[in-house]
Design an enzyme around this catalytic site. Structure first.
Site, short mmCIF file in Angstrom:
data_model
loop_
_atom_site.label_atom_id
_atom_site.label_comp_id
_atom_site.label_asym_id
_atom_site.label_seq_id
_atom_site.Cartn_x
_atom_site.Cartn_y
_atom_site.Cartn_z
N ARG A 141 -95.34 -9.22 -92.16
CA ARG A 141 -95.02 -8.20 -91.16
C ARG A 141 -93.56 -7.77 -91.22
NH1 ARG A 141 -100.16 -9.35 -91.81
NH2 ARG A 141 -101.49 -8.74 -90.06
N ASP A 192 -74.89 -29.40 -82.43
CA ASP A 192 -74.78 -29.65 -80.98
C ASP A 192 -74.55 -31.14 -80.78
OD1 ASP A 192 -76.19 -27.95 -78.24
OD2 ASP A 192 -75.32 -29.95 -78.10
N ASP A 208 -70.98 -22.63 -74.85
CA ASP A 208 -70.87 -22.29 -73.43
C ASP A 208 -69.44 -22.41 -72.91
OD1 ASP A 208 -70.47 -24.97 -73.45
OD2 ASP A 208 -72.01 -25.48 -71.98
N ASN A 209 -68.45 -22.33 -73.83
CA ASN A 209 -67.07 -22.42 -73.32
C ASN A 209 -66.12 -21.62 -74.22
OD1 ASN A 209 -65.60 -24.43 -75.29
ND2 ASN A 209 -67.67 -25.21 -74.98
N ALA A 265 -63.07 -22.27 -75.29
CA ALA A 265 -62.34 -22.99 -76.34
C ALA A 265 -63.16 -22.97 -77.64
CB ALA A 265 -62.07 -24.43 -75.90
N CYS A 309 -62.36 -8.49 -83.38
CA CYS A 309 -62.82 -9.87 -83.35
C CYS A 309 -62.95 -10.28 -81.87
CB CYS A 309 -61.90 -10.80 -84.13
SG CYS A 309 -60.41 -11.34 -83.27
N CYS A 327 -59.79 -10.00 -79.87
CA CYS A 327 -59.36 -8.64 -79.49
C CYS A 327 -59.90 -8.32 -78.10
CB CYS A 327 -59.90 -7.60 -80.46
SG CYS A 327 -59.28 -7.66 -82.14
N CYS A 366 -73.40 -22.75 -67.15
CA CYS A 366 -74.71 -22.76 -66.48
C CYS A 366 -74.88 -24.02 -65.64
CB CYS A 366 -75.82 -22.69 -67.52
SG CYS A 366 -75.72 -21.23 -68.55
ZN LIG Z 1 -58.88 -9.70 -83.16
#
Ligand SMILES: [Zn+2]
Length: 269
Positions: free
Chosen positions: A27, A75, A143-144, A146, A186, A189, A202
């Site tokens: 498909r 993870d 989820d952060n 950093a 990026c 930016c 969350c």
């Molecule tokens: Zn940049």
């Protein structure tokens, strides 16, 4: 160098897929935008998925089912009961197991023909650099801020396209940052690293379960399009979703000359 197929294609290329693969991916092959050539690119590609939680679950699901040939799922967390409301890679019997291993097991059941590496570690520093350098596309499902900034720096340094997603409460956002394209902004930016943004996770803020499904599936869609060279990506646009009213907003984002990561005049440090 990985054998990344580029045009022009010669007819023997079709024999790189066996009959089962031709059926499995039929498909996609039927789509003019993908076809045999695009599917071969997917099978030859390596996707790095940072995070096997709410966003990483649907993203990795579709990458695996669609035939991305090599997926690295990173993870360092373990499956918790509170994850199961939305993190669909995992199940009740996997509570306490590493998410990377649980995710790998689920993905291999969907598609046993691809290579899936599950890394139960926190990707940072030189290790993150090494993982990004080996990838054709990176999906930031963390989820952060950093981690998002670290992943962005590595993607800019190695010119690897980044598909970024975020979701909390009823608010979602998704974009593509493609450092192979000189005009593409990026992540830094858009969100300068020296500005303080509150991490809204969350775990403390709550999140509407299907919202991570919507955003994570869109991250997979953008990654597949980037690899298959199909359609136009979200590079230069940020999509924002308010799932409470189910309204989308598209915002144009430009590259910043003074961006400390990709700018032409990076700030010191
Ligand atoms: Zn940049």
């Amino acid at each position: 160098m990985r054998p990344f197929l580029l045009p022009p294609f010669s007819w023997p290329d079709i024999f790189l897929m066996n009959d089962q693969q031709l059926l499995r991916y039929s498909r996609h092959i039927l789509l003019d935008e993908i076809g045999i050539e695009g599917q071969q690119r997917l099978l030859a590609a390596h996707a790095l998925v940072i995070g096997a939680g709410g966003l990483g679950s649907p993203a990795a699901f579709y990458l695996a089912s669609a035939g991305i040939g090599h997926i690295t799922l990173v993870d360092n967390d373990t499956v918790d009961l509170t994850n199961l409301q939305r993190q669909i890679l995992h199940s009740s019997e996997r509570i306490g197991q590493p998410k990377a291993a649980s995710g790998r097991e689920t993905l291999l059941k969907i598609n046993p023909e691809i290579e899936i590496i599950g890394l139960a570690e926190r990707a940072e520093g030189a290790r993150l650099d090494e993982l990004v350098r080996a990838a054709d596309v990176v999906l930031d499902c963390s989820d952060n801020f950093a981690t998002r900034h670290a992943v962005n720096r590595a993607c800019v340094a190695h010119r690897v396209p980044l598909v970024s997603g975020a979701a909390v409460r009823f608010d979602g956002q998704v974009s593509v940052f493609d450092p192979r394209n000189a005009a593409s902004p990026c992540y830094a930016c858009l969100f300068p690293p020296d500005q303080q943004f509150e991490d809204e996770q969350c775990g403390t803020m709550g999140v509407f379960a299907p919202l991570v499904g919507i955003i994570g599936a869109m991250q997979a869609a953008e990654a597949l399009k980037l690899i298959a060279q199909a359609g136009a990506t979200l590079a230069g646009r940020l999509l924002l979703l308010d799932a409470a009213s189910m309204e989308w907003n598209s915002i144009a984002i430009a590259r910043s000359d003074v961006c400390p990561v990709c700018g032409t005049h990076p700030l010191a440090g």
